[in-house]
Design an enzyme around this catalytic site. Sequence first.
Site, PDB file in Angstrom:
ATOM      1  N   ASN A 130       0.802  -1.221   0.000  1.00  0.00           N
ATOM      2  CA  ASN A 130       0.000   0.000   0.000  1.00  0.00           C
ATOM      3  C   ASN A 130       0.833   1.269   0.000  1.00  0.00           C
ATOM      4  O   ASN A 130       0.303   2.355  -0.170  1.00  0.00           O
ATOM      5  CB  ASN A 130      -0.965  -0.001   1.191  1.00  0.00           C
ATOM      6  CG  ASN A 130      -2.128  -0.954   0.953  1.00  0.00           C
ATOM      7  OD1 ASN A 130      -2.291  -1.470  -0.144  1.00  0.00           O
ATOM      8  ND2 ASN A 130      -2.922  -1.185   1.991  1.00  0.00           N
ATOM      9  N   ASP A 190     -10.412  -4.513  -4.406  1.00  0.00           N
ATOM     10  CA  ASP A 190     -11.097  -5.496  -3.572  1.00  0.00           C
ATOM     11  C   ASP A 190     -12.571  -5.177  -3.415  1.00  0.00           C
ATOM     12  O   ASP A 190     -12.957  -4.022  -3.276  1.00  0.00           O
ATOM     13  CB  ASP A 190     -10.480  -5.492  -2.173  1.00  0.00           C
ATOM     14  CG  ASP A 190      -9.177  -6.231  -2.148  1.00  0.00           C
ATOM     15  OD1 ASP A 190      -8.967  -7.075  -3.031  1.00  0.00           O
ATOM     16  OD2 ASP A 190      -8.379  -5.959  -1.248  1.00  0.00           O
TER      17      ASP A 190
HETATM   18  C1  UD1 Z   1      -6.432   1.982   2.005  1.00  0.00           C
HETATM   19  C2  UD1 Z   1      -5.747   0.644   1.806  1.00  0.00           C
HETATM   20  C3  UD1 Z   1      -6.555  -0.479   2.429  1.00  0.00           C
HETATM   21  C4  UD1 Z   1      -6.851  -0.163   3.880  1.00  0.00           C
HETATM   22  C5  UD1 Z   1      -7.486   1.218   4.011  1.00  0.00           C
HETATM   23  C6  UD1 Z   1      -7.708   1.644   5.464  1.00  0.00           C
HETATM   24  C7  UD1 Z   1      -4.612   0.936  -0.307  1.00  0.00           C
HETATM   25  C8  UD1 Z   1      -4.504   0.561  -1.745  1.00  0.00           C
HETATM   26  N1  UD1 Z   1      -5.609   0.396   0.381  1.00  0.00           N
HETATM   27  O1  UD1 Z   1      -7.663   1.916   1.287  1.00  0.00           O
HETATM   28  O2  UD1 Z   1      -5.810  -1.694   2.336  1.00  0.00           O
HETATM   29  O3  UD1 Z   1      -7.747  -1.140   4.378  1.00  0.00           O
HETATM   30  O4  UD1 Z   1      -6.645   2.205   3.391  1.00  0.00           O
HETATM   31  O5  UD1 Z   1      -6.536   1.558   6.185  1.00  0.00           O
HETATM   32  O6  UD1 Z   1      -3.782   1.670   0.215  1.00  0.00           O
HETATM   33  N2  UD1 Z   1     -14.311   6.728   1.802  1.00  0.00           N
HETATM   34  C9  UD1 Z   1     -15.346   7.516   1.352  1.00  0.00           C
HETATM   35  N3  UD1 Z   1     -15.062   8.568   0.524  1.00  0.00           N
HETATM   36  C10 UD1 Z   1     -13.805   8.863   0.129  1.00  0.00           C
HETATM   37  C11 UD1 Z   1     -12.737   8.041   0.584  1.00  0.00           C
HETATM   38  C12 UD1 Z   1     -13.032   6.981   1.424  1.00  0.00           C
HETATM   39  O7  UD1 Z   1     -16.490   7.280   1.674  1.00  0.00           O
HETATM   40  O8  UD1 Z   1     -13.622   9.834  -0.619  1.00  0.00           O
HETATM   41  C13 UD1 Z   1     -14.612   5.596   2.710  1.00  0.00           C
HETATM   42  C14 UD1 Z   1     -14.366   4.250   2.047  1.00  0.00           C
HETATM   43  O9  UD1 Z   1     -15.489   3.802   1.312  1.00  0.00           O
HETATM   44  C15 UD1 Z   1     -14.088   3.378   3.258  1.00  0.00           C
HETATM   45  C16 UD1 Z   1     -13.396   4.317   4.242  1.00  0.00           C
HETATM   46  O10 UD1 Z   1     -13.723   5.635   3.816  1.00  0.00           O
HETATM   47  O11 UD1 Z   1     -15.288   2.931   3.823  1.00  0.00           O
HETATM   48  C17 UD1 Z   1     -11.903   4.150   4.321  1.00  0.00           C
HETATM   49  O12 UD1 Z   1     -11.329   4.414   3.062  1.00  0.00           O
HETATM   50  P1  UD1 Z   1      -9.809   4.873   2.877  1.00  0.00           P
HETATM   51  O13 UD1 Z   1      -9.197   5.174   4.214  1.00  0.00           O
HETATM   52  O14 UD1 Z   1      -9.771   5.925   1.839  1.00  0.00           O
HETATM   53  O15 UD1 Z   1      -9.139   3.528   2.338  1.00  0.00           O
HETATM   54  P2  UD1 Z   1      -8.471   3.263   0.933  1.00  0.00           P
HETATM   55  O16 UD1 Z   1      -7.497   4.339   0.612  1.00  0.00           O
HETATM   56  O17 UD1 Z   1      -9.504   2.878  -0.045  1.00  0.00           O
END
Ligand code: UD1
Length: 425
Positions: free
Chosen positions: A23, A118
């Site tokens: 990541n 995923d």
């Molecule tokens: C990254 C990691 C993943 C990890 C997660 C949390 C990568 C490729 N993946 O995922 O393995 O589990 O961090 O540590 O680095 N959300 C919104 N709107 C947004 C952005 C996020 O609603 O604009 C929500 C997502 O749907 C989710 C939550 O916030 O429910 C967490 O998302 P986020 O922290 O952004 O995780 P990722 O970057 O997708």
Amino acid sequence: MDVFRIQGGARLVGEVHITGAKNSSLKLMAVALLAPGKTTIRAVPNILDVTIMAELLRRLGCSVSYSAETETVEIDVPATIEHRADYDLVRRMRASIAVLGPLVARTGAADVALPGGDAIGSRGLDMHTAGLERMGATVANEHGYLVVHAPDGGLVGTHVYLDFPSVGATETLLMAAVTANGVTVIDNAAREPEIVDICNMLLAMGAQIDGVGTSLLTITGVSSLKAVEHTTVADRIVAGTWAVAAVITGGDITVRNANSEHLSIALEKLVTAGAEVEITNDGFRVQMNKRPTAIDVVTLPYPGFPTDLQPQFIALNSIAEGSAMVTENLFEARFRFVQELTRLGAEVRTDGHHALIRGRSQLSGAPVEATDIRAGAGLVLAGLVADGETTVHAIDHIDRGYVDFEKQLSKLGANIIRETSPQLS
Ligand code: UD1
């Protein structure tokens, strides 16, 4: 598609060496886009997602080479890059969204296909886009693409407050802000070690960032950045998976090149479960000589308990003494794998974002299917302690996060082989 065939019952003993975090590596490759010239990134794991990200960067105009032997990626970024990130590549990997910030910063525009990755929840992009809009960009959703345009003269620094400390949104806005005009403040920013890693690379490139590792990042835009060499932070989730492997099998595993501070809560939980955890000078050692005690877990943004270790801890609780409640606060669909775990005899009931696990003294081997990377790891761990044979299908998910998983497990004494899956008729 390959399957893992596991005969349960072996106690895992030995040493593993952790490489760079998936990541982080993928995002660092996107960071490279911010500076023309040759960037070198070390400790990049040999996984499919790195190949996909390399191809994505090539289509943007970069020359990219990867050596699996030295785990080094070299990216030569031209003075002018494309701004359209291909649908076929982006849909295969969530992390491709990491190119969004650098593309807008470098070219003033980005067309990025809506990402795949995923199947663990809705994973919106609203915070990414709202932040860019606050910096003056226009954002539209056109034919499966996010189409972003910076104002004439480039993005403008501003104060962005994230509703939730999203890892992805923090990264996008950070990468967009480093060369924006003026000062950008990201309030309620994510603090994951992978974000700190990105900040460290950006600082070496000449960026000005205050508050690294805190939830308040203050970024003063600079006019240009220079290409650098950087080594990826160690993968805390892979390290944590080995820690659980030691506990679940009643084994003794020394994890090298890991940062135990990045796993404080998870290791503390394992101690509560009855394990002995010793911090060493380059990682930690986990020993277990009894049946674990069930442990409650609540996932939260860093420094809280990582959602990416949640399935492994459910697997552990499934053979523990007593009952445990696991609460998932980040990805709503992450409990999909519970259905697979119950095929092995685990007693788990889910209700919304809670899972109640009643520990059983023994699981029973069966065919199961990985639904995402970490679910796959959780199922392999459960298979290691199940009676008889467990076959884990759809292991391409596991391969996306764990390099040579079965080889490393075998080295520690596990009875596991990779087999080409017979075609279903
Ligand atoms: C990254 C990691 C993943 C990890 C997660 C949390 C990568 C490729 N993946 O995922 O393995 O589990 O961090 O540590 O680095 N959300 C919104 N709107 C947004 C952005 C996020 O609603 O604009 C929500 C997502 O749907 C989710 C939550 O916030 O429910 C967490 O998302 P986020 O922290 O952004 O995780 P990722 O970057 O997708």
